[in-house]
Enzyme design. Structure first.
Site, PDB file in Angstrom:
ATOM      1  N   LYS A   1       0.866  -1.426   0.064  1.00 11.34           N
ATOM      2  CA  LYS A   1      -0.216  -0.046   0.020  1.00 11.34           C
ATOM      3  C   LYS A   1       0.895   1.411   0.016  1.00 11.34           C
ATOM      4  CE  LYS A   1      -3.651   0.092   2.694  1.00 11.34           C
ATOM      5  NZ  LYS A   1      -4.284  -0.103   3.793  1.00 11.34           N
ATOM      6  N   ILE A   2       0.705   2.066  -0.777  1.00  7.31           N
ATOM      7  CA  ILE A   2       1.422   3.362  -1.064  1.00  7.31           C
ATOM      8  C   ILE A   2       0.453   4.551  -1.227  1.00  7.31           C
ATOM      9  CG2 ILE A   2       3.083   4.496  -2.415  1.00  7.31           C
ATOM     10  CD1 ILE A   2       4.284   1.715  -3.311  1.00  7.31           C
TER      11      ILE A   2
END
Length: 221
Positions: free
Chosen positions: A86-87
């Site tokens: 997750k960015i």
């Protein structure tokens, strides 16, 4: 629609994974800190619970480009075949998405509040998008905005999946379900709303009571 559990509570993960056909688990730094355990221990325990087909979504903690890329490299070695990093879609995050994508690491672009951010993230190479449905409702209609994101994906043929997040109630999940959204990641309290229906429970109790009254037992044999 894929159904994903949004928690790092391993007891809850075991419970719902036992009863439901979960497609995976999402976590974030805040959720993991609430466990009170070392984050590596939490992640390893979740990996042990899930099978290889169930996805695990784990967030990079660094805020700068170089740090996000290094976080992604390390998290991708957790031993989970189906892992997404997750960015967040900050400026630094969007830059990192391009690089991490080139490394062949699967990405869930997260903390999305607008259709513009969704487009930029998928165009940079994100495999999935996590729009914050209920938080977007503070600025407009969060459900409609997510549906618009799906329209962009469909119109331009992006190979990107929406993993809608941040839900206040089950009604928001149902609306997205009716509009063809690919996945929703649901917190434990909202999952309970989807899972437990007292009308069904009461109906079963009535069936059992009538059976027991007639046959003197609660089983067929």
């Amino acid at each position: 629609m894929k159904l994903i559990l949004d928690t790092a509570d391993t007891t809850a993960i075991r419970y719902y994974n036992d009863y439901l056909a979960l497609d995976g688990v999402t976590t974030n730094p805040t959720i993991i800190t609430k466990s009170g355990k070392p984050y590596v221990d939490v992640l390893k325990e979740i990996v042990e619970i899930l099978d290889e087909d169930q996805a695990l979504y784990v967030q990079a903690v660094s805020e700068d480009y170089e740090g996000i890329v290094e976080d992604a490299k390390w998290l991708s070695t957790l031993g989970k075949k189906n892992i997404y990093i997750k960015i967040p879609v900050t400026n630094e995050g969007l830059k990192a998405i391009k690089t991490v994508h080139k490394l062949g690491i699967k990405i869930l672009a997260t903390a999305i509040y607008s259709m513009d951010q969704a487009y930029l993230a998928m165009h940079a190479g994100a495999d999935a998008l996590a729009p914050y449905v209920n938080r977007m409702c503070y600025y407009g209609n969060g459900v409609d905005e997510v549906i618009n994101m799906q329209t962009i994906i469909d119109n331009y043929g992006y190979n990107t999946e929406i993993v809608a997040a941040s839900f206040k109630n089950a009604s928001q999940v149902r609306e997205l379900m009716l509009n063809g959204i690919g996945a929703c990641t649901v917190p434990v309290d909202v999952m309970a709303q989807l899972f437990n229906n007292e009308n069904t429970n009461n109906a079963v109790k009535e069936f059992t009571a009538n059976w027991e009254k007639t046959y003197g037992k609660k089983t067929l044999r």
